[in-house]
Design a protein around this motif. Structure first.
Motif, PDB file in Angstrom:
ATOM      1  N   LEU A 296      -1.697  -7.873   0.757  1.00  0.00           N
ATOM      2  CA  LEU A 296      -1.216  -8.111   2.201  1.00  0.00           C
ATOM      3  C   LEU A 296      -0.175  -7.265   2.612  1.00  0.00           C
ATOM      4  O   LEU A 296       0.854  -7.235   1.864  1.00  0.00           O
ATOM      5  CB  LEU A 296      -0.809  -9.773   2.098  1.00  0.00           C
ATOM      6  N   ARG A 297      -0.415  -6.509   3.454  1.00  0.00           N
ATOM      7  CA  ARG A 297       0.443  -5.393   3.701  1.00  0.00           C
ATOM      8  C   ARG A 297       1.192  -5.451   5.211  1.00  0.00           C
ATOM      9  O   ARG A 297       0.589  -5.698   6.184  1.00  0.00           O
ATOM     10  CB  ARG A 297      -0.325  -3.972   3.478  1.00  0.00           C
ATOM     11  N   ARG A 298       2.484  -5.424   5.060  1.00  0.00           N
ATOM     12  CA  ARG A 298       3.336  -5.449   6.206  1.00  0.00           C
ATOM     13  C   ARG A 298       4.103  -4.118   6.125  1.00  0.00           C
ATOM     14  O   ARG A 298       5.154  -4.139   5.193  1.00  0.00           O
ATOM     15  CB  ARG A 298       4.307  -6.728   6.372  1.00  0.00           C
ATOM     16  N   ASP A 299       4.082  -3.090   6.892  1.00  0.00           N
ATOM     17  CA  ASP A 299       4.545  -1.831   6.820  1.00  0.00           C
ATOM     18  C   ASP A 299       4.428  -1.242   5.411  1.00  0.00           C
ATOM     19  O   ASP A 299       3.078  -0.892   5.054  1.00  0.00           O
ATOM     20  CB  ASP A 299       5.973  -1.769   7.204  1.00  0.00           C
ATOM     21  N   THR A 300       5.585  -0.843   4.685  1.00  0.00           N
ATOM     22  CA  THR A 300       5.235  -0.393   3.417  1.00  0.00           C
ATOM     23  C   THR A 300       5.569  -1.414   2.259  1.00  0.00           C
ATOM     24  O   THR A 300       5.716  -1.276   1.162  1.00  0.00           O
ATOM     25  CB  THR A 300       6.206   0.681   3.115  1.00  0.00           C
TER      26      THR A 300
ATOM     27  N   ILE B 222       4.227  -5.108   0.455  1.00  0.00           N
ATOM     28  CA  ILE B 222       3.238  -6.074  -0.007  1.00  0.00           C
ATOM     29  C   ILE B 222       3.639  -7.155  -0.528  1.00  0.00           C
ATOM     30  O   ILE B 222       4.706  -7.249  -0.978  1.00  0.00           O
ATOM     31  CB  ILE B 222       2.017  -5.666  -0.839  1.00  0.00           C
TER      32      ILE B 222
ATOM     33  N   ASN C 146     -11.203  -8.147   9.004  1.00  0.00           N
ATOM     34  CA  ASN C 146      -9.865  -7.119   8.907  1.00  0.00           C
ATOM     35  C   ASN C 146      -9.617  -6.802   7.543  1.00  0.00           C
ATOM     36  O   ASN C 146      -8.453  -6.311   7.346  1.00  0.00           O
ATOM     37  CB  ASN C 146      -8.696  -8.183   9.441  1.00  0.00           C
TER      38      ASN C 146
ATOM     39  N   GLU D   7      -7.101  -4.274   1.232  1.00  0.00           N
ATOM     40  CA  GLU D   7      -5.885  -4.358   2.097  1.00  0.00           C
ATOM     41  C   GLU D   7      -6.098  -4.977   3.593  1.00  0.00           C
ATOM     42  O   GLU D   7      -7.309  -5.006   4.002  1.00  0.00           O
ATOM     43  CB  GLU D   7      -5.655  -2.948   2.311  1.00  0.00           C
TER      44      GLU D   7
ATOM     45  N   THR E  63      -4.275  -6.100   6.998  1.00  0.00           N
ATOM     46  CA  THR E  63      -2.748  -5.807   7.771  1.00  0.00           C
ATOM     47  C   THR E  63      -2.684  -6.882   8.849  1.00  0.00           C
ATOM     48  O   THR E  63      -1.498  -6.823   9.492  1.00  0.00           O
ATOM     49  CB  THR E  63      -2.345  -4.371   8.206  1.00  0.00           C
ATOM     50  N   ALA E  64      -3.558  -7.726   9.271  1.00  0.00           N
ATOM     51  CA  ALA E  64      -3.746  -8.677  10.139  1.00  0.00           C
ATOM     52  C   ALA E  64      -4.021  -9.955   9.730  1.00  0.00           C
ATOM     53  O   ALA E  64      -5.146 -10.243   9.043  1.00  0.00           O
ATOM     54  CB  ALA E  64      -4.527  -8.262  11.314  1.00  0.00           C
ATOM     55  N   TRP E  65      -3.236 -11.134  10.008  1.00  0.00           N
ATOM     56  CA  TRP E  65      -3.545 -12.452   9.254  1.00  0.00           C
ATOM     57  C   TRP E  65      -2.951 -13.443  10.441  1.00  0.00           C
ATOM     58  O   TRP E  65      -2.019 -13.326  11.359  1.00  0.00           O
ATOM     59  CB  TRP E  65      -3.253 -12.584   7.865  1.00  0.00           C
TER      60      TRP E  65
ATOM     61  N   TRP F  48       7.970 -10.317  -0.878  1.00  0.00           N
ATOM     62  CA  TRP F  48       7.566  -8.978  -0.313  1.00  0.00           C
ATOM     63  C   TRP F  48       8.443  -8.006  -0.989  1.00  0.00           C
ATOM     64  O   TRP F  48       9.521  -8.030  -1.189  1.00  0.00           O
ATOM     65  CB  TRP F  48       8.095  -8.635   1.321  1.00  0.00           C
TER      66      TRP F  48
END
Length: 148
Positions: free
Chosen positions: A18-22, A24, A72, A93, A95-97, A114
């Motif tokens: 689950l990735r938000r920018d750099t 997880i 996604n 990966e 990036t949208a949820w 995170w």
């Protein structure tokens, strides 16, 4: 002797990056009897007749309380590893949820946090660290722990 004798049978697991920018999200395992105290990705095993992306969406809901759409999810790494038995770990990966990650299984997880991909915590489940290292390097496939 059956036709299956000598053929490898591997357990398939799915893992959510689950990735938000750099960054997880990782959870610290507790009370599971395996890897307790170590950080790990949200993950799980498929149920009978359940494809990998359905497993991924189910585990995201069960462990984090979020909704992910299978469309996604992007397969970013496959790790064929050996730890007591043959395992194939699929890393997806997302990036949208929908929703905000929460600790919905406090009996198995001390909490989710995170972390920047370049500053992973310790201790961490070894094969997950290896897979994330390969993922950052752009390698789709890796192997780990096989007897020589």
């Amino acid at each position: 002797m059956t036709a299956m004798t000598g053929r490898q049978r591997a357990q398939v697991d799915v893992h959510l990056i689950l990735r938000r920018d750099t960054s997880i999200v990782l959870g610290q395992r507790i009370n599971t009897g395996w890897g307790d105290g170590c950080w790990h990705l949200p993950s799980g095993h498929g149920e009978d007749h359940e494809p990998a992306l359905t497993t991924l969406a189910r585990e995201a809901s069960e462990e984090l309380g979020i909704t992910i759409e299978p469309g996604n999810a992007r397969l970013v790494h496959v790790l064929h590893h050996y730890s007591e038995s043959s395992r194939i770990a699929l890393f997806f990966e997302v990036t949208a949820w929908t929703g905000e990650p929460a600790n919905t299984e406090p009996h198995k997880c001390a909490g989710w946090q995170w972390f920047d991909l370049d500053a992973l915590p310790t201790p961490m489940i070894g094969y997950a660290r290896q897979a994330l290292t390969d993922y950052r390097a752009g390698r789709l496939y890796g192997e780990l722990g096989w007897p020589k």
